[in-house]
Design an enzyme around this catalytic site. Structure first.
Site, PDB file in Angstrom:
ATOM      1  CE  LYS A  36      21.707 163.473  52.689  1.00 31.04           C
ATOM      2  NZ  LYS A  36      21.781 163.384  54.151  1.00 31.04           N
ATOM      3  CG  ASP A  76      24.651 162.341  56.527  1.00 31.36           C
ATOM      4  OD1 ASP A  76      25.157 163.469  56.695  1.00 31.36           O
ATOM      5  OD2 ASP A  76      23.720 162.136  55.714  1.00 31.36           O
TER       6      ASP A  76
HETATM    7  P1  NAP Z   1      13.599 161.372  55.694  1.00 27.30           P
HETATM    8  O1  NAP Z   1      14.443 160.366  55.016  1.00 27.30           O
HETATM    9  O2  NAP Z   1      12.519 162.067  54.938  1.00 27.30           O
HETATM   10  O3  NAP Z   1      12.926 160.643  56.988  1.00 27.30           O
HETATM   11  C1  NAP Z   1      11.978 161.317  57.769  1.00 27.30           C
HETATM   12  C2  NAP Z   1      11.639 160.497  59.002  1.00 27.30           C
HETATM   13  O4  NAP Z   1      10.752 161.262  59.814  1.00 27.30           O
HETATM   14  C3  NAP Z   1      10.922 159.178  58.674  1.00 27.30           C
HETATM   15  O5  NAP Z   1      11.284 158.207  59.629  1.00 27.30           O
HETATM   16  C4  NAP Z   1       9.437 159.587  58.845  1.00 27.30           C
HETATM   17  O6  NAP Z   1       8.591 158.503  59.157  1.00 27.30           O
HETATM   18  C5  NAP Z   1       9.536 160.498  60.030  1.00 27.30           C
HETATM   19  N1  NAP Z   1       8.423 161.421  60.126  1.00 27.30           N
HETATM   20  C6  NAP Z   1       8.151 162.478  59.323  1.00 27.30           C
HETATM   21  N2  NAP Z   1       7.023 163.101  59.719  1.00 27.30           N
HETATM   22  C7  NAP Z   1       6.566 162.407  60.814  1.00 27.30           C
HETATM   23  C8  NAP Z   1       5.454 162.544  61.676  1.00 27.30           C
HETATM   24  N3  NAP Z   1       4.567 163.538  61.513  1.00 27.30           N
HETATM   25  N4  NAP Z   1       5.313 161.674  62.700  1.00 27.30           N
HETATM   26  C9  NAP Z   1       6.190 160.666  62.879  1.00 27.30           C
HETATM   27  N5  NAP Z   1       7.280 160.478  62.091  1.00 27.30           N
HETATM   28  C10 NAP Z   1       7.457 161.338  61.060  1.00 27.30           C
HETATM   29  O7  NAP Z   1      14.474 162.541  56.316  1.00 27.30           O
HETATM   30  P2  NAP Z   1      16.011 162.464  56.814  1.00 27.30           P
HETATM   31  O8  NAP Z   1      16.901 162.865  55.709  1.00 27.30           O
HETATM   32  O9  NAP Z   1      16.228 161.191  57.511  1.00 27.30           O
HETATM   33  O10 NAP Z   1      16.031 163.681  57.869  1.00 27.30           O
HETATM   34  C11 NAP Z   1      15.376 163.557  59.108  1.00 27.30           C
HETATM   35  C12 NAP Z   1      15.801 164.685  60.037  1.00 27.30           C
HETATM   36  O11 NAP Z   1      17.207 164.583  60.299  1.00 27.30           O
HETATM   37  C13 NAP Z   1      15.570 166.069  59.447  1.00 27.30           C
HETATM   38  O12 NAP Z   1      15.086 166.915  60.459  1.00 27.30           O
HETATM   39  C14 NAP Z   1      16.946 166.506  59.000  1.00 27.30           C
HETATM   40  O13 NAP Z   1      17.128 167.917  59.076  1.00 27.30           O
HETATM   41  C15 NAP Z   1      17.836 165.823  60.038  1.00 27.30           C
HETATM   42  N6  NAP Z   1      19.193 165.575  59.492  1.00 27.30           N
HETATM   43  C16 NAP Z   1      20.225 166.185  60.127  1.00 27.30           C
HETATM   44  C17 NAP Z   1      21.511 165.990  59.653  1.00 27.30           C
HETATM   45  C18 NAP Z   1      22.653 166.674  60.362  1.00 27.30           C
HETATM   46  O14 NAP Z   1      23.737 166.770  59.775  1.00 27.30           O
HETATM   47  N7  NAP Z   1      22.473 167.110  61.583  1.00 27.30           N
HETATM   48  C19 NAP Z   1      21.745 165.173  58.547  1.00 27.30           C
HETATM   49  C20 NAP Z   1      20.651 164.548  57.928  1.00 27.30           C
HETATM   50  C21 NAP Z   1      19.365 164.771  58.422  1.00 27.30           C
HETATM   51  P3  NAP Z   1       7.926 157.640  57.977  1.00 27.30           P
HETATM   52  O15 NAP Z   1       8.969 156.658  57.524  1.00 27.30           O
HETATM   53  O16 NAP Z   1       6.758 156.971  58.621  1.00 27.30           O
HETATM   54  O17 NAP Z   1       7.524 158.584  56.898  1.00 27.30           O
END
Ligand code: NAP
Length: 296
Positions: free
Chosen positions: A71, A107
């Site tokens: 992205k 999004d």
């Molecule tokens: P990302 O950019 O990889 O961000 C992941 C986030 O989760 C970061 O803030 C990370 O913290 C945190 N995290 C990961 N493991 C953790 C842990 N063990 N303890 C505490 N915090 C933790 O991912 P993303 O693209 O934002 O996606 C995040 C979620 O949103 C996913 O589950 C995804 O499926 C969902 N999502 C849904 C949609 C939808 O259309 N519904 C769209 C996009 C995403 P750090 O910064 O400290 O690493």
């Protein structure tokens, strides 16, 4: 659906991409609307996104969705970027132009439409945003733009939350954002908050965990939104519901980011609410089927 020589081709690039439900959703839209447009998944390895975009353009691909991990990386390979996507710092939809693809971020629209539909009003509210990754950026953009009174941004890596808070306040000329470490939620004095959960904690196959597990946190909430849709009810949502909050999972966000992308590729088309509702039912049935299959 019959694919023929005039069919427009769209798709999603990502890695992994095998579990994407976007092909099902977009092909359903085309079938129901009678549009000659097919949508396919394209596995693109990290580091290959530039070649993929160039190749897609040469192949006359009409439009693409972009998912993890591309992205941000995709942004340097586009002929233009929409203002909102630029502000969020991530692109999830490419729209074909004469000289390349223009990038958009649907999004943010997805999360806003899903929250409004669930009756989650933002204006004037104290919001608690959990996470500072890609989904959090879209959520923070929406919360500040829609005039939340206060946005607490809590993340495991505090510096990422600080960066996002500063960026959103700078963008909108506000001072409503406050970054915090995850454990510092006890410092939040307000009640009746709207919490938006955007970390990947609680997502299948690691369901059964919540990023904050203290019941006292959930008693601060009137409303709780989780970007995760698999499982349909995360531990975060279950705890919020048990504490009496209104809850909503990420399925609506997924649906409406898809609707917005489909409408960008087909400007003459508006997806009716009734078709979006049927698409949601199909997504639920599909995800439920997948869950049952996983149990066997
Ligand atoms: P990302 O950019 O990889 O961000 C992941 C986030 O989760 C970061 O803030 C990370 O913290 C945190 N995290 C990961 N493991 C953790 C842990 N063990 N303890 C505490 N915090 C933790 O991912 P993303 O693209 O934002 O996606 C995040 C979620 O949103 C996913 O589950 C995804 O499926 C969902 N999502 C849904 C949609 C939808 O259309 N519904 C769209 C996009 C995403 P750090 O910064 O400290 O690493």
């Amino acid at each position: 659906m019959t694919i023929n020589g005039t069919s427009k081709v769209c798709g999603v690039i990502g890695c992994p991409v095998e579990h994407s439900v976007s092909p099902m959703m977009h092909n359903f839209f085309s079938e129901e609307l009678g549009l000659d447009l097919v949508y396919a998944p394209f596995l693109v390895q990290p580091g290959k996104v530039g070649e993929a975009v160039k190749g897609a353009f040469a192949l006359n691909i009409h439009g693409l969705n972009v998912t993890v991990p591309h992205k941000q990386a995709v942004m340097e390979h586009l002929c233009g970027i929409d203002e909102g996507a630029l502000a969020i710092g991530a692109v999830n939809t490419l729209v074909r132009q004469a000289d390349g693809y223009k990038g958009y971020n649907t999004d943010a629209e997805g999360i806003l439409r899903a929250m409004l539909e669930a009756g989650m009003d933002i204006a004037g509210r104290t919001c608690i945003l959990l996470g500072a990754g890609g989904a959090a950026k879209a959520a923070a953009y929406v919360l500040v733009r829609e005039k939340a009174a206060k946005v607490y941004l809590l993340n495991r890596s505090l510096e990422k939350a600080q960066g996002l808070a500063a960026e959103m306040d700078r963008l909108f000329g506000t001072s409503v954002c406050q970054a915090m470490a995850l454990d510092d939620w006890r410092e939040i004095q307000e009640e009746h908050c709207l919490a938006v959960q955007t970390t990947s904690v609680g997502m299948s196959p690691h369901a059964g965990q919540a990023v904050i597990e203290d019941e006292a946190f959930y008693r601060k909430l009137d409303m709780a939104f989780d970007a995760i849709y698999n499982p349909m009810e995360t531990k975060f949502l279950a705890m919020a519901r048990a504490a009496g909050a209104k809850t909503e999972n990420g399925l609506g966000m997924l649906l409406y980011q898809g609707v917005a992308a489909y409408e960008l590729w087909n400007p003459e088309v508006r997806i009716p609410a009734e078709l979006a509702a049927r698409a949601r039912e199909r997504l639920i049935a599909h995800l439920e089927g997948r869950r049952l299959e996983g149990r066997r």
